[in-house]
Design a protein around this motif. Sequence first.
Motif, mmCIF file in Angstrom:
data_model
loop_
_atom_site.group_PDB
_atom_site.id
_atom_site.type_symbol
_atom_site.label_atom_id
_atom_site.label_comp_id
_atom_site.label_asym_id
_atom_site.label_seq_id
_atom_site.Cartn_x
_atom_site.Cartn_y
_atom_site.Cartn_z
ATOM 1 N N TYR A 7 0.775 -1.333 -0.034
ATOM 2 C CA TYR A 7 -0.031 -0.242 -0.063
ATOM 3 C C TYR A 7 0.922 1.313 0.010
ATOM 4 C CZ TYR A 7 -4.251 -2.843 0.526
ATOM 5 O OH TYR A 7 -5.200 -3.829 0.501
ATOM 6 N N VAL A 8 1.942 1.279 0.680
ATOM 7 C CA VAL A 8 2.933 2.487 0.741
ATOM 8 C C VAL A 8 3.416 2.605 -0.658
ATOM 9 C CG1 VAL A 8 4.985 3.243 1.519
ATOM 10 C CG2 VAL A 8 3.476 2.354 3.071
ATOM 11 N N GLY A 9 3.949 1.462 -1.424
ATOM 12 C CA GLY A 9 4.412 1.521 -2.721
ATOM 13 C C GLY A 9 3.251 2.176 -3.639
ATOM 14 N N LEU A 10 1.951 1.774 -3.645
ATOM 15 C CA LEU A 10 0.858 2.324 -4.466
ATOM 16 C C LEU A 10 0.716 3.660 -4.259
ATOM 17 C CD1 LEU A 10 -1.632 -0.575 -4.615
ATOM 18 C CD2 LEU A 10 -0.173 0.168 -6.326
ATOM 19 N N PHE A 11 0.716 4.056 -2.633
ATOM 20 C CA PHE A 11 0.749 5.494 -2.517
ATOM 21 C C PHE A 11 1.551 6.440 -3.146
ATOM 22 C CE2 PHE A 11 1.567 9.159 0.342
ATOM 23 C CZ PHE A 11 0.560 9.650 0.448
ATOM 24 N N VAL A 12 2.852 5.867 -2.921
ATOM 25 C CA VAL A 12 3.907 6.622 -3.653
ATOM 26 C C VAL A 12 3.845 6.730 -4.891
ATOM 27 C CG1 VAL A 12 6.307 6.580 -3.853
ATOM 28 C CG2 VAL A 12 5.568 6.318 -1.736
ATOM 29 N N LEU A 13 3.485 5.627 -5.744
ATOM 30 C CA LEU A 13 3.125 5.735 -7.086
ATOM 31 C C LEU A 13 2.400 6.601 -7.546
ATOM 32 C CD1 LEU A 13 4.406 4.319 -9.738
ATOM 33 C CD2 LEU A 13 2.528 2.607 -9.454
ATOM 34 N N TYR A 15 0.922 9.486 -6.203
ATOM 35 C CA TYR A 15 1.634 10.565 -5.870
ATOM 36 C C TYR A 15 2.398 11.171 -7.041
ATOM 37 C CZ TYR A 15 3.178 14.850 -3.686
ATOM 38 O OH TYR A 15 3.288 16.276 -3.403
ATOM 39 N N VAL A 16 3.624 10.235 -7.195
ATOM 40 C CA VAL A 16 4.396 10.607 -8.241
ATOM 41 C C VAL A 16 3.742 10.882 -9.752
ATOM 42 C CG1 VAL A 16 6.445 9.683 -9.399
ATOM 43 C CG2 VAL A 16 6.462 9.715 -6.999
ATOM 44 N N ILE A 17 2.879 9.907 -10.012
ATOM 45 C CA ILE A 17 2.038 10.073 -11.320
ATOM 46 C C ILE A 17 1.224 11.181 -11.287
ATOM 47 C CG2 ILE A 17 0.217 8.996 -12.653
ATOM 48 C CD1 ILE A 17 1.105 6.306 -11.961
ATOM 49 N N GLN A 18 0.748 11.765 -10.101
ATOM 50 C CA GLN A 18 -0.157 12.847 -10.149
ATOM 51 C C GLN A 18 0.882 14.124 -10.213
ATOM 52 O OE1 GLN A 18 -3.576 13.174 -7.401
ATOM 53 N NE2 GLN A 18 -2.759 11.297 -6.561
ATOM 54 N N TRP A 19 2.042 13.875 -9.538
ATOM 55 C CA TRP A 19 2.949 15.232 -9.820
ATOM 56 C C TRP A 19 3.291 15.411 -10.951
ATOM 57 C CZ3 TRP A 19 7.973 15.186 -10.896
ATOM 58 C CH2 TRP A 19 8.635 16.584 -10.821
ATOM 59 N N PHE A 20 3.779 14.434 -11.828
ATOM 60 C CA PHE A 20 4.320 14.463 -13.007
ATOM 61 C C PHE A 20 3.313 14.968 -14.009
ATOM 62 C CE2 PHE A 20 4.972 12.678 -17.486
ATOM 63 C CZ PHE A 20 6.278 13.123 -17.509
ATOM 64 N N TRP A 21 1.746 14.449 -14.030
ATOM 65 C CA TRP A 21 0.746 14.915 -14.694
ATOM 66 C C TRP A 21 0.767 16.243 -14.745
ATOM 67 C CZ3 TRP A 21 -1.682 12.778 -18.745
ATOM 68 C CH2 TRP A 21 -2.748 13.247 -19.071
ATOM 69 N N MET A 36 -2.707 16.724 -4.250
ATOM 70 C CA MET A 36 -2.501 15.689 -4.761
ATOM 71 C C MET A 36 -2.218 14.598 -3.453
ATOM 72 S SD MET A 36 0.219 16.672 -7.847
ATOM 73 C CE MET A 36 1.042 17.862 -6.781
ATOM 74 N N LEU A 37 -1.741 14.905 -2.555
ATOM 75 C CA LEU A 37 -1.814 13.917 -1.434
ATOM 76 C C LEU A 37 -2.796 13.568 -1.058
ATOM 77 C CD1 LEU A 37 0.516 12.988 0.718
ATOM 78 C CD2 LEU A 37 -0.193 14.811 2.245
ATOM 79 N N LEU A 38 -4.039 14.507 -0.881
ATOM 80 C CA LEU A 38 -5.303 13.817 -0.310
ATOM 81 C C LEU A 38 -6.064 13.119 -1.435
ATOM 82 C CD1 LEU A 38 -6.811 17.445 1.148
ATOM 83 C CD2 LEU A 38 -5.998 15.403 2.250
ATOM 84 N N SER A 39 -5.619 13.193 -2.693
ATOM 85 C CA SER A 39 -6.328 12.331 -3.615
ATOM 86 C C SER A 39 -5.457 10.972 -3.375
ATOM 87 C CB SER A 39 -6.473 12.715 -4.993
ATOM 88 O OG SER A 39 -5.323 13.749 -5.372
ATOM 89 N N SER A 40 -4.536 11.029 -3.270
ATOM 90 C CA SER A 40 -3.492 9.623 -3.040
ATOM 91 C C SER A 40 -3.950 8.853 -2.109
ATOM 92 C CB SER A 40 -1.974 9.748 -2.874
ATOM 93 O OG SER A 40 -1.465 10.394 -4.249
ATOM 94 N N VAL A 41 -4.223 9.480 -0.701
ATOM 95 C CA VAL A 41 -5.032 9.025 0.440
ATOM 96 C C VAL A 41 -6.202 8.392 0.055
ATOM 97 C CG1 VAL A 41 -5.891 9.590 2.583
ATOM 98 C CG2 VAL A 41 -3.473 10.451 1.957
ATOM 99 N N VAL A 42 -7.290 8.940 -0.655
ATOM 100 C CA VAL A 42 -8.511 8.502 -0.927
ATOM 101 C C VAL A 42 -8.320 7.355 -1.993
ATOM 102 C CG1 VAL A 42 -10.462 8.835 -2.250
ATOM 103 C CG2 VAL A 42 -9.574 10.833 -0.642
ATOM 104 N N PHE A 43 -7.310 7.567 -2.807
ATOM 105 C CA PHE A 43 -7.069 6.113 -3.815
ATOM 106 C C PHE A 43 -6.695 5.058 -2.854
ATOM 107 C CE2 PHE A 43 -3.839 4.075 -6.196
ATOM 108 C CZ PHE A 43 -4.510 3.629 -7.336
ATOM 109 N N ILE A 44 -5.801 5.179 -1.936
ATOM 110 C CA ILE A 44 -5.211 4.355 -1.295
ATOM 111 C C ILE A 44 -6.531 3.507 -0.539
ATOM 112 C CG2 ILE A 44 -3.618 3.322 0.692
ATOM 113 C CD1 ILE A 44 -2.527 3.313 -2.163
ATOM 114 N N ALA A 45 -7.192 4.460 0.280
ATOM 115 C CA ALA A 45 -8.381 3.937 1.224
ATOM 116 C C ALA A 45 -9.244 2.960 0.280
ATOM 117 C CB ALA A 45 -9.221 5.201 1.678
#
Length: 60
Positions: A7-13, A15-21, A36-45
Amino acid sequence: MKKIYYYVGLFVLSYVIQWFWYTQIMTKSNKTPLDMLLSSVVFIAILFFLDLGAKIRKRN
């Protein structure tokens, strides 16, 4: 412990994809790192609860 790393790996991935985009492709977007951080948290949840639901269905 293995699932936490998953889950941590998916969270980082995520976030990085969103940041790049939003910094390289959609440069006129006004997304902040907090957005971007909040949407990554929602994605992981969402992924966590889907994974939990699949385990519960297997038991029944």
